[in-house]
Motif scaffolding. Structure first.
Motif, PDB file in Angstrom:
ATOM      1  N   LYS A 247      18.488  99.540  51.662  1.00 10.70           N
ATOM      2  CA  LYS A 247      18.323  98.516  50.634  1.00 10.70           C
ATOM      3  C   LYS A 247      17.316  97.458  51.083  1.00 10.70           C
ATOM      4  CE  LYS A 247      21.548  97.492  47.739  1.00 10.70           C
ATOM      5  NZ  LYS A 247      22.749  96.997  47.015  1.00 10.70           N
ATOM      6  N   ALA A 248      17.255  97.187  52.377  1.00  8.12           N
ATOM      7  CA  ALA A 248      16.286  96.203  52.874  1.00  8.12           C
ATOM      8  C   ALA A 248      14.858  96.657  52.601  1.00  8.12           C
ATOM      9  CB  ALA A 248      16.494  95.988  54.375  1.00  8.12           C
ATOM     10  N   ARG A 249      14.561  97.959  52.837  1.00  5.70           N
ATOM     11  CA  ARG A 249      13.208  98.448  52.569  1.00  5.70           C
ATOM     12  C   ARG A 249      12.900  98.380  51.075  1.00  5.70           C
ATOM     13  NH1 ARG A 249       9.260 101.314  55.203  1.00  5.70           N
ATOM     14  NH2 ARG A 249      10.553 101.735  57.047  1.00  5.70           N
ATOM     15  N   PHE A 250      13.856  98.779  50.240  1.00  2.00           N
ATOM     16  CA  PHE A 250      13.641  98.719  48.796  1.00  2.00           C
ATOM     17  C   PHE A 250      13.361  97.286  48.355  1.00  2.00           C
ATOM     18  CE2 PHE A 250      15.071 102.995  48.737  1.00  2.00           C
ATOM     19  CZ  PHE A 250      14.758 103.540  47.500  1.00  2.00           C
ATOM     20  N   ALA A 251      14.157  96.337  48.849  1.00  2.00           N
ATOM     21  CA  ALA A 251      13.976  94.941  48.466  1.00  2.00           C
ATOM     22  C   ALA A 251      12.614  94.416  48.913  1.00  2.00           C
ATOM     23  CB  ALA A 251      15.098  94.092  49.058  1.00  2.00           C
ATOM     24  N   LEU A 252      12.195  94.765  50.116  1.00  2.00           N
ATOM     25  CA  LEU A 252      10.895  94.323  50.614  1.00  2.00           C
ATOM     26  C   LEU A 252       9.752  94.944  49.809  1.00  2.00           C
ATOM     27  CD1 LEU A 252      11.609  94.341  54.441  1.00  2.00           C
ATOM     28  CD2 LEU A 252      10.750  92.379  53.118  1.00  2.00           C
ATOM     29  N   ARG A 253       9.884  96.197  49.438  1.00  2.00           N
ATOM     30  CA  ARG A 253       8.857  96.816  48.600  1.00  2.00           C
ATOM     31  C   ARG A 253       8.688  96.037  47.302  1.00  2.00           C
ATOM     32  NH1 ARG A 253      11.554 102.816  49.300  1.00  2.00           N
ATOM     33  NH2 ARG A 253      10.261 103.607  51.037  1.00  2.00           N
ATOM     34  N   ILE A 254       9.811  95.684  46.680  1.00  3.27           N
ATOM     35  CA  ILE A 254       9.767  94.983  45.401  1.00  3.27           C
ATOM     36  C   ILE A 254       9.166  93.590  45.564  1.00  3.27           C
ATOM     37  CG2 ILE A 254      11.230  93.973  43.598  1.00  3.27           C
ATOM     38  CD1 ILE A 254      13.094  96.412  43.981  1.00  3.27           C
TER      39      ILE A 254
ATOM     40  N   PRO B 172      21.414  92.669  54.633  1.00  4.84           N
ATOM     41  CA  PRO B 172      20.354  92.188  55.536  1.00  4.84           C
ATOM     42  C   PRO B 172      19.456  91.134  54.900  1.00  4.84           C
ATOM     43  CG  PRO B 172      19.734  94.287  54.595  1.00  4.84           C
ATOM     44  CD  PRO B 172      21.114  93.993  54.076  1.00  4.84           C
ATOM     45  N   ARG B 173      20.063  90.098  54.337  1.00  5.95           N
ATOM     46  CA  ARG B 173      19.299  89.063  53.641  1.00  5.95           C
ATOM     47  C   ARG B 173      18.334  88.367  54.611  1.00  5.95           C
ATOM     48  NH1 ARG B 173      20.778  85.607  48.926  1.00  5.95           N
ATOM     49  NH2 ARG B 173      19.531  83.697  49.043  1.00  5.95           N
ATOM     50  N   ARG B 174      18.818  88.012  55.818  1.00  5.77           N
ATOM     51  CA  ARG B 174      17.969  87.303  56.779  1.00  5.77           C
ATOM     52  C   ARG B 174      16.794  88.177  57.196  1.00  5.77           C
ATOM     53  NH1 ARG B 174      20.803  84.493  61.845  1.00  5.77           N
ATOM     54  NH2 ARG B 174      21.654  83.307  60.089  1.00  5.77           N
ATOM     55  N   LEU B 175      17.035  89.471  57.379  1.00  3.80           N
ATOM     56  CA  LEU B 175      15.964  90.393  57.760  1.00  3.80           C
ATOM     57  C   LEU B 175      14.888  90.457  56.678  1.00  3.80           C
ATOM     58  CD1 LEU B 175      14.710  92.704  59.461  1.00  3.80           C
ATOM     59  CD2 LEU B 175      16.222  94.280  58.218  1.00  3.80           C
ATOM     60  N   VAL B 176      15.293  90.613  55.435  1.00  2.86           N
ATOM     61  CA  VAL B 176      14.336  90.710  54.335  1.00  2.86           C
ATOM     62  C   VAL B 176      13.513  89.431  54.233  1.00  2.86           C
ATOM     63  CG1 VAL B 176      14.137  90.850  51.819  1.00  2.86           C
ATOM     64  CG2 VAL B 176      15.691  92.395  53.034  1.00  2.86           C
ATOM     65  N   HIS B 177      14.173  88.294  54.302  1.00  2.00           N
ATOM     66  CA  HIS B 177      13.476  87.006  54.216  1.00  2.00           C
ATOM     67  C   HIS B 177      12.502  86.849  55.388  1.00  2.00           C
ATOM     68  CE1 HIS B 177      12.781  82.669  54.028  1.00  2.00           C
ATOM     69  NE2 HIS B 177      13.210  82.729  52.767  1.00  2.00           N
ATOM     70  N   GLY B 178      12.937  87.232  56.586  1.00  5.14           N
ATOM     71  CA  GLY B 178      12.096  87.067  57.767  1.00  5.14           C
ATOM     72  C   GLY B 178      10.870  87.966  57.748  1.00  5.14           C
ATOM     73  N   VAL B 179      11.048  89.226  57.365  1.00  2.72           N
ATOM     74  CA  VAL B 179       9.913  90.160  57.322  1.00  2.72           C
ATOM     75  C   VAL B 179       8.919  89.739  56.250  1.00  2.72           C
ATOM     76  CG1 VAL B 179       9.224  92.534  56.795  1.00  2.72           C
ATOM     77  CG2 VAL B 179      11.210  92.099  58.256  1.00  2.72           C
ATOM     78  N   PHE B 180       9.423  89.371  55.085  1.00  4.08           N
ATOM     79  CA  PHE B 180       8.532  88.930  54.014  1.00  4.08           C
ATOM     80  C   PHE B 180       7.744  87.700  54.445  1.00  4.08           C
ATOM     81  CE2 PHE B 180       7.521  86.462  50.201  1.00  4.08           C
ATOM     82  CZ  PHE B 180       6.910  87.419  49.402  1.00  4.08           C
TER      83      PHE B 180
END
Length: 417
Positions: free
Chosen positions: A82-89, A116-124
């Motif tokens: 889900k983290a990869r999908f969210a980052l793609r979007i 993985p909310r923190r991960l998505v926010h951090g990578v973005f």
């Protein structure tokens, strides 16, 4: 009436629908358009359109989006996480669709609440600080690029990438050539006009009056090769959604349109009513149905992988694998042999697929049992399209590249001995 959403939730439903769409395509293997109603069940109007746009652009840019994500993570995220999908979007909005970065990430983070909310926010955030950008021409999935390189060469692959970089033009087919010539646009063939890509198709001049229908120029070639009908009968097999049926009816053929998809036949009926054209419609599977008597003319637009329409349907690049291509090729060969048996001596059969795979095109010539190839002449084709040395037609993204290009098609015309 639905209660008003909190400000923090505005736009989240559209992104959630986009995530469901991507999951349907990438994990479940469904076509994007077929998955839309289920995935976007909670949204409508502009939000439904936005969900579709996000998913389609993500699929168009998927290898490049994933390369960016992988460049900013210490451990590679699973393809279906889900983290990869969210980052793609989030990334496709910020880098391709013009969404401000803060809106792109704030509307995606609720999709990973409890995860993985923190991960998505951090990578973005890390990628945005690097001021990353997507390449000007999208990268093809590796398997697709390798397959097309082997079959068609580097020039075709480069043209395919360029064809995905911008929305393709809109091709309109007309029942009447005078109406086509009065329509502003490029006229690359009789009864044709090409205009820039746009939304609001139903608002264009002539739509309500039924003067035209949307049909890629390459898709119009098979019916063109049959010429004027003069009241003769033609079988249009696998006919829906009906562009070729409309062409044949407008050219004076008595058309029997056969297809096994009720929803797609509904679209055909609507277009017949709008254009005031007539055809007999039969809902049936070509592999179990047969005409009551032999016929003189058949158009078989066979089911295929549809990789030739990747410009408008980028999901095919990710859904279609070697196994599906082989299965489709087997079905096409069986259909071609079955349809050939329905032809009278001297009858004509046009075979077509919207595929860029030789297994679904050139290789099918060997299955034309009892048929002889009827070579296609250059003056039967749109400007800039020429027959292959064998007399069939193969359209590639390299054709008319300076005029908006074409979908990928294979077309052959046969005579029965």
């Amino acid at each position: 009436m639905k209660p008003a959403q909190p400000q923090s939730q505005v736009g989240v439903d559209a992104r959630r629908a986009a995530l469901r769409l991507l999951d349907s395509v990438l994990r479940r293997g469904l076509p994007l358009e077929a998955a839309l109603d289920g995935a976007a069940r909670d949204v409508s109007g502009a939000d439904r359109g936005l969900a579709h746009a996000i998913a389609a652009e993500t699929l168009r840019r998927l290898p490049d989006l994933d390369a960016l994500i992988d460049s900013a993570t210490q451990q590679r995220l699973p393809p279906d996480s889900k983290a990869r999908f969210a980052l793609r979007i989030a990334l496709v909005q910020a880098l391709a669709l013009g969404t401000p970065g803060h809106a792109a990430i704030s509307t995606v983070l609720p999709l990973v609440d409890g995860g993985p909310r923190r991960l998505v926010h951090g990578v973005f955030g890390a990628l945005m600080r690097r001021t990353v950008a997507l390449p000007s021409t999208p990268t093809l999935p590796r398997a697709v690029e390798e397959r097309w390189l082997g079959n068609w060469g580097r020039e075709m692959v480069d043209a395919a990438r360029a064809a995905m970089a911008a929305p393709p033009p809109l091709d309109l087919s007309f029942a009447d050539d005078q109406a086509a010539r009065r329509f502003e646009g490029r006229h690359l063939a009789p009864r044709h006009a090409r205009i820039p890509a746009q939304s609001g198709i139903t608002d264009l001049t002539g739509f309500a009056e039924g003067q035209w229908w949307v049909q890629d120029l390459a898709a119009s070639i098979p019916a063109r090769l049959l010429g004027a009908g003069g009241g003769r009968r033609v079988l249009d097999l696998c006919a829906a959604p009906g562009g070729k049926t409309l062409q044949l009816a407008a050219a004076g053929w008595q058309v029997t349109a056969v297809d096994n998809s009720a929803p797609r036949l509904l679209k055909l009926r609507e277009n017949l009513e709008r254009t005031r054209l007539a055809a007999e419609i039969v809902e049936a599977d070509v592999m179990s149905w047969s005409p009551e008597a032999p016929v003189d003319t058949i158009l078989l637009d066979a089911p295929c992988s549809a990789t030739g329409i990747f410009r408008r349907h980028p999901d095919v690049l990710h859904r279609v694998k070697a196994r599906q291509i082989a299965e489709m090729a087997d079905l096409q060969g069986a259909m071609l042999r079955r349809a050939a048996d329905w032809l009278q001596p001297g009858g004509t059969l046009v075979y077509a697929t919207c595929s860029l795979e030789p297994e679904e095109g050139e290789a099918q010539l060997a299955h034309a049992t009892g048929l002889t190839l009827d070579p296609i002449a250059p003056d039967e084709l749109p400007n800039g399209v020429v027959p292959a040395p064998g007399g069939h037609v193969r359209t590639l993204p390299t054709l008319l590249a300076d005029k908006g290009a074409l979908d990928g098609f294979f077309i052959a015309r046969f005579k029965r001995a």
